[in-house]
Design a protein around this motif. Structure first.
Motif, PDB file in Angstrom:
ATOM      1  N   THR A  13      -7.772  -9.963 -14.816  1.00  0.00           N
ATOM      2  CA  THR A  13      -8.821 -10.412 -15.738  1.00  0.00           C
ATOM      3  C   THR A  13      -9.735 -11.432 -15.056  1.00  0.00           C
ATOM      4  O   THR A  13     -10.961 -11.360 -15.182  1.00  0.00           O
ATOM      5  CB  THR A  13      -8.206 -11.022 -17.015  1.00  0.00           C
ATOM      6  OG1 THR A  13      -7.414 -10.014 -17.656  1.00  0.00           O
ATOM      7  CG2 THR A  13      -9.271 -11.517 -17.973  1.00  0.00           C
ATOM      8  N   LEU A  14      -9.144 -12.356 -14.308  1.00  0.00           N
ATOM      9  CA  LEU A  14      -9.953 -13.341 -13.579  1.00  0.00           C
ATOM     10  C   LEU A  14     -10.835 -12.668 -12.531  1.00  0.00           C
ATOM     11  O   LEU A  14     -12.000 -13.034 -12.367  1.00  0.00           O
ATOM     12  CB  LEU A  14      -9.056 -14.372 -12.897  1.00  0.00           C
ATOM     13  CG  LEU A  14      -8.528 -15.476 -13.782  1.00  0.00           C
ATOM     14  CD1 LEU A  14      -7.500 -16.315 -13.031  1.00  0.00           C
ATOM     15  CD2 LEU A  14      -9.654 -16.353 -14.282  1.00  0.00           C
ATOM     16  N   ASN A  22     -18.707 -13.906 -15.052  1.00  0.00           N
ATOM     17  CA  ASN A  22     -18.232 -14.476 -16.305  1.00  0.00           C
ATOM     18  C   ASN A  22     -17.033 -15.393 -16.100  1.00  0.00           C
ATOM     19  O   ASN A  22     -16.038 -15.336 -16.832  1.00  0.00           O
ATOM     20  CB  ASN A  22     -17.858 -13.349 -17.290  1.00  0.00           C
ATOM     21  CG  ASN A  22     -19.065 -12.573 -17.726  1.00  0.00           C
ATOM     22  OD1 ASN A  22     -20.126 -13.140 -17.943  1.00  0.00           O
ATOM     23  ND2 ASN A  22     -18.918 -11.271 -17.818  1.00  0.00           N
ATOM     24  N   LEU A  23     -17.134 -16.240 -15.098  1.00  0.00           N
ATOM     25  CA  LEU A  23     -16.080 -17.205 -14.797  1.00  0.00           C
ATOM     26  C   LEU A  23     -16.697 -18.592 -14.861  1.00  0.00           C
ATOM     27  O   LEU A  23     -17.806 -18.807 -14.375  1.00  0.00           O
ATOM     28  CB  LEU A  23     -15.515 -16.930 -13.399  1.00  0.00           C
ATOM     29  CG  LEU A  23     -14.204 -17.578 -13.024  1.00  0.00           C
ATOM     30  CD1 LEU A  23     -13.082 -17.144 -13.949  1.00  0.00           C
ATOM     31  CD2 LEU A  23     -13.848 -17.207 -11.595  1.00  0.00           C
ATOM     32  N   TYR A  38      -9.646 -29.717 -14.463  1.00  0.00           N
ATOM     33  CA  TYR A  38     -10.753 -28.804 -14.202  1.00  0.00           C
ATOM     34  C   TYR A  38     -10.190 -27.398 -14.314  1.00  0.00           C
ATOM     35  O   TYR A  38      -9.385 -26.966 -13.488  1.00  0.00           O
ATOM     36  CB  TYR A  38     -11.394 -29.132 -12.857  1.00  0.00           C
ATOM     37  CG  TYR A  38     -11.849 -30.571 -12.907  1.00  0.00           C
ATOM     38  CD1 TYR A  38     -13.001 -30.904 -13.600  1.00  0.00           C
ATOM     39  CD2 TYR A  38     -11.073 -31.592 -12.375  1.00  0.00           C
ATOM     40  CE1 TYR A  38     -13.389 -32.235 -13.731  1.00  0.00           C
ATOM     41  CE2 TYR A  38     -11.463 -32.919 -12.502  1.00  0.00           C
ATOM     42  CZ  TYR A  38     -12.615 -33.229 -13.183  1.00  0.00           C
ATOM     43  OH  TYR A  38     -12.994 -34.540 -13.326  1.00  0.00           O
ATOM     44  N   VAL A  39     -10.565 -26.721 -15.388  1.00  0.00           N
ATOM     45  CA  VAL A  39      -9.910 -25.504 -15.848  1.00  0.00           C
ATOM     46  C   VAL A  39     -10.757 -24.268 -15.555  1.00  0.00           C
ATOM     47  O   VAL A  39     -11.944 -24.237 -15.882  1.00  0.00           O
ATOM     48  CB  VAL A  39      -9.635 -25.608 -17.370  1.00  0.00           C
ATOM     49  CG1 VAL A  39      -8.944 -24.359 -17.878  1.00  0.00           C
ATOM     50  CG2 VAL A  39      -8.798 -26.855 -17.672  1.00  0.00           C
ATOM     51  N   LEU A  40     -10.127 -23.251 -14.926  1.00  0.00           N
ATOM     52  CA  LEU A  40     -10.778 -21.963 -14.704  1.00  0.00           C
ATOM     53  C   LEU A  40     -10.710 -21.158 -15.991  1.00  0.00           C
ATOM     54  O   LEU A  40      -9.629 -20.980 -16.560  1.00  0.00           O
ATOM     55  CB  LEU A  40     -10.052 -21.185 -13.606  1.00  0.00           C
ATOM     56  CG  LEU A  40     -10.182 -21.735 -12.203  1.00  0.00           C
ATOM     57  CD1 LEU A  40      -9.231 -21.003 -11.267  1.00  0.00           C
ATOM     58  CD2 LEU A  40     -11.606 -21.609 -11.728  1.00  0.00           C
ATOM     59  N   CYS A  41     -11.864 -20.692 -16.446  1.00  0.00           N
ATOM     60  CA  CYS A  41     -11.943 -19.939 -17.699  1.00  0.00           C
ATOM     61  C   CYS A  41     -12.729 -18.649 -17.503  1.00  0.00           C
ATOM     62  O   CYS A  41     -13.742 -18.638 -16.812  1.00  0.00           O
ATOM     63  CB  CYS A  41     -12.670 -20.756 -18.774  1.00  0.00           C
ATOM     64  SG  CYS A  41     -11.863 -22.297 -19.221  1.00  0.00           S
ATOM     65  N   PRO A  54      -8.928 -20.091 -21.128  1.00  0.00           N
ATOM     66  CA  PRO A  54      -8.399 -20.830 -19.972  1.00  0.00           C
ATOM     67  C   PRO A  54      -7.273 -20.062 -19.286  1.00  0.00           C
ATOM     68  O   PRO A  54      -6.446 -19.431 -19.947  1.00  0.00           O
ATOM     69  CB  PRO A  54      -7.875 -22.124 -20.594  1.00  0.00           C
ATOM     70  CG  PRO A  54      -7.560 -21.772 -22.009  1.00  0.00           C
ATOM     71  CD  PRO A  54      -8.510 -20.676 -22.399  1.00  0.00           C
ATOM     72  N   PHE A  55      -7.278 -20.108 -17.955  1.00  0.00           N
ATOM     73  CA  PHE A  55      -6.236 -19.432 -17.184  1.00  0.00           C
ATOM     74  C   PHE A  55      -5.422 -20.391 -16.329  1.00  0.00           C
ATOM     75  O   PHE A  55      -4.325 -20.064 -15.922  1.00  0.00           O
ATOM     76  CB  PHE A  55      -6.847 -18.342 -16.302  1.00  0.00           C
ATOM     77  CG  PHE A  55      -7.177 -17.113 -17.074  1.00  0.00           C
ATOM     78  CD1 PHE A  55      -6.220 -16.137 -17.282  1.00  0.00           C
ATOM     79  CD2 PHE A  55      -8.437 -16.939 -17.605  1.00  0.00           C
ATOM     80  CE1 PHE A  55      -6.521 -15.002 -18.009  1.00  0.00           C
ATOM     81  CE2 PHE A  55      -8.745 -15.804 -18.333  1.00  0.00           C
ATOM     82  CZ  PHE A  55      -7.789 -14.831 -18.538  1.00  0.00           C
TER      83      PHE A  55
END
Length: 84
Positions: A13-14, A22-23, A38-41, A54-55
């Protein structure tokens, strides 16, 4: 060690989110410590509104100090530094 299906699915998905542009990287607060993270979404849209899923968060400091890699000689083990 086998990577669980849910982790592989989230990784795919990431990758799709990154390929589609779209990240996002968002500043959030840790729910327990209230420290900034600091969140990867992945970013999606639902009913005209943006949805941020959030991942995981980026490692603080040196990520090489935060994680132990898999042991190439033992598929079920991790490399552990000798105690100093």
């Amino acid at each position: 060690m086998a990577i669980p299906d849910h982790a592989s699915t989230n990784f795919d998905t990431l990758l799709r989110a990154a390929a589609d542009g779209n990240l996002a990287l968002m500043e959030c607060l840790d729910a327990v410590t209230r420290e900034p993270r600091y969140v990867l979404c992945a970013v999606g849209r639902t009913d005209g509104e943006y949805v941020f899923t959030p991942f995981g968060h980026l490692a603080d400091g040196n990520p090489y100090d935060a994680y132990l890699p898999p042991d190439p000689d033992d598929p079920t083990g991790l490399l552990v530094s000798p105690a100093t």
